[in-house]
Scaffold this active site. Structure first.
Site, mmCIF file in Angstrom:
data_model
loop_
_atom_site.group_PDB
_atom_site.id
_atom_site.type_symbol
_atom_site.label_atom_id
_atom_site.label_comp_id
_atom_site.label_asym_id
_atom_site.label_seq_id
_atom_site.Cartn_x
_atom_site.Cartn_y
_atom_site.Cartn_z
ATOM 1 N N CYS A 117 0.813 -1.096 0.050
ATOM 2 C CA CYS A 117 -0.077 0.040 0.129
ATOM 3 C C CYS A 117 0.887 1.102 -0.095
ATOM 4 O O CYS A 117 1.814 1.237 0.509
ATOM 5 C CB CYS A 117 -1.010 -0.001 1.215
ATOM 6 S SG CYS A 117 -1.812 1.402 1.692
ATOM 7 N N CYS A 151 1.492 22.935 5.334
ATOM 8 C CA CYS A 151 1.508 21.563 5.283
ATOM 9 C C CYS A 151 2.594 21.166 4.307
ATOM 10 O O CYS A 151 2.643 20.041 3.839
ATOM 11 C CB CYS A 151 0.198 21.018 4.817
ATOM 12 S SG CYS A 151 -0.595 21.395 3.279
#
Length: 412
Positions: A71, A370
Site C-alpha cells: 500500500c 503543510c
C-alpha cells in the site's frame, strides 16, 4: 541486475539514499547505515527496488500493518520512534537552512492522536472483472484492496464496508471512483466522485445502501443523495455542519494542536484576518477572544463558517467572505484594520499573499503550512520584507509519512 548498496541517510521523502556510479539513488524502506540488495526500477534511473536487507539498522523495527510496503499510504513504519522523530524535525531544519532562514526549530509535536478521521478510497475494476476497493499501491498504478487500516480513527470503523457496498453497483458504469469518507460527531459523511450522471434507479440503490450503512450523509460530486442527519463536528465552542467533500485536518489531535499553537501566537490580538480559513478551525476558536474576518475561495466552507459563528453564543464578531486569495490577495491598504494575520494555504503556499503581507505594516503574522518547501519560500519573502521569525513548531499529524506541518510566528 542485483546491486549491493550501503544507505547513507534517509531523504526527505522517506527513501534511503545511497550513491551508485557517482549518483544519488533512492530506495524505499531502507534506513541509514544498512547494507542492502536492490534491483533497478525500469524507467527511473535514480531509483532502486529493495530485495533484501543484508545488514539491518539497529533502529529497524517490524511494521505493524500487513499492507506496509505494498500500500502506498505509509512510507515509514519500520523505524523506531526516536530516530523517526529526529528525521522529521530535521526535514524542517534542513529546508529552512536551504532557503537561508536562520531560526530555532521547536521539538516535533506528535498529533496523530487516535488516527485519521478522513480517507479517500479508490474503486477500480481489476483483472478478471474483479472489483478492487482500497488505497493506491506504492509506486504503481494499481489499487491495493484493504479490509482494515490500523491508522484510522475508530469513528471510521464502518468506512471500508460502506465503500465496498457503494462501489459494487457503481462500478458497472466503467469509470474509476474516488470515495471520500469523513467521520463526524453523528456518523460517516461520504462523497463519491467519478461516477458521472446516474439513472434514478441507481440513485435509489445508493440511497438504500446509505440507510443500510447508517451514513450521516451521502453525496455524489457534492450533490445530495441521502441525508439521515446533518454531518457536524465541534470546533471550539461552535458546531459546524460540513459542506459535502469539505477539507478537514486529517486528525482531531492535529487540528487541536495546530489551533492551540495559533491561539497562543494570537493571544493579545484584537482583530485577526484568517486567510485560507476553510470551515473555521482557527477562526471559530480565535473568536472566543478576538474579532475575526475570515477569507477563503470555497464559498461552501465560508458559508458553513458564518452559520456556525452566528449560531454560537459568546463569540466576538466573525465575518466570513468568499475570496480567491491567489488571484486577489489582500493588499496592504486592506490589511490596515488588522493587528494579526493568520494564513494556512494549500500545499502550493501563498506566494502572492506573502508578497502583500511583506509590504504591509501588520505587526504579527502567523503562518500554518503543510508543505515545508513552500512555507520556506513564503517565509523568505516575509523576511525580506522586514519580518523576523520568532518561533517555528513542526507538527506530526501524518505519522508514518514524510509529510510534516508547522506553525510559525513572524513579527515586524
Amino acid at each position: 541486475m542485483v546491486e549491493r548498496l550501503t544507505i547513507d541517510h534517509v531523504g526527505h521523502h522517506g527513501d534511503g539514499v545511497a550513491v551508485s556510479g557517482g549518483q544519488a539513488v533512492y530506495v524505499p524502506y531502507a534506513l541509514s547505515g544498512e547494507t542492502i540488495e536492490v534491483v533497478p526500477v525500469p524507467g527511473h534511473p535514480d531509483r532502486r527496488r529493495l530485495l533484501q536487507v543484508d545488514i539491518a539498522s539497529p533502529h529497524r523495527i517490524a511494521p505493524f500493518c500487513p499492507h506496509f510496503g505494498v500500500c502506498g499510504g505509509c512510507a515509514i513504519q519500520h523505524w523506531e520512534s526516536e530516530h523517526y522523530r529526529a528525521w522529521k524535525r530535521g526535514i524542517v531544519v534542513e529546508t529552512l537552512a536551504r532557503f537561508g532562514i536562520d531560526c530555532e526549530v521547536d521539538p516535533l509535536v506528535d498529533a496523530h492522536g487516535i488516527g485519521r478521521r478522513r480517507i479517500t478510497l479508490h474503486a477500480r475494476m481489476g483483472t478478471h472483472e474483479v472489483l478492487k476497493v482500497g488505497f493506491s499501491a506504492a509506486g504503481l498504478h494499481d489499487i491495493i484492496p484493504v479490509d482494515r487500516c490500523p491508522i484510522l480513527d475508530p469513528g471510521l470503523g464502518g468506512a471500508l464496508d460502506a465503500a465496498w457496498a457503494l462501489a459494487e453497483p457503481l462500478i458497472v458504469i466503467g469509470k474509476p471512483l474516488d470515495i471520500q469518507i469523513t467521520t463526524t460527531d453523528v456518523g460517516l459523511d461520504v462523497d463519491v466522485r467519478g461516477s458521472g450522471p446516474l439513472p434514478s434507479a441507481l440513485i435509489a440503490t445508493l440511497s438504500l445502501l446509505a440507510e443500510r450503512h447508517r451514513l450521516a450523509r451521502l453525496t455524489r460530486h457534492g450533490e445530495l443523495v441521502l441525508m439521515r442527519t446533518p454531518p457536524t463536528i465541534m470546533m471550539g465552542a461552535a458546531q459546524v455542519t460540513l459542506p459535502p467533500g469539505s477539507f478537514l485536518q486529517a486528525t482531531v489531535a492535529g487540528e487541536e494542536a495546530l489551533a492551540e499553537l495559533v491561539s497562543q501566537h494570537c493571544k493579545r490580538s484584537k482583530h485577526i484576518a484568517d486567510l485560507f480559513c476553510g470551515v473555521g478551525p482557527f477562526a471559530l476558536r480565535l473568536a472566543a477572544k478576538s474579532r475575526v474576518t475570515a477569507f477563503d475561495s470555497d464559498a461552501g466552507a465560508v458559508a458553513a463558517l458564518q452559520r456556525a459563528a452566528t449560531s454560537t453564543s459568546g463569540l466576538k464578531p466573525v465575518k466570513a467572505e468568499a475570496r480567491d486569495l491567489f488571484r486577489r490577495p489582500l493588499v496592504p491598504q486592506e490589511l490596515r484594520d488588522y493587528d494579526t494575520v493568520v494564513f494556512d494555504p494549500p500545499r502550493q503556499g501563498a506566494e502572492a499573499q506573502a508578497k502583500q503581507l511583506a509590504a504591509s505594516k501588520i505587526p504579527v503574522v502567523v503562518a500554518v503550512s503543510c508543505n515545508v518547501t513552500t512555507f520556506a519560500r513564503d517565509a523568505r519573502i516575509l523576511n525580506d520584507g522586514g519580518y523576523q521569525i520568532e518561533s517555528v513548531t513542526p507538527v506530526d499529524q501524518f505519522r508514518h509519512t514524510p509529510h510534516v506541518e508547522l506553525v510559525a510566528r513572524f513579527r515586524k
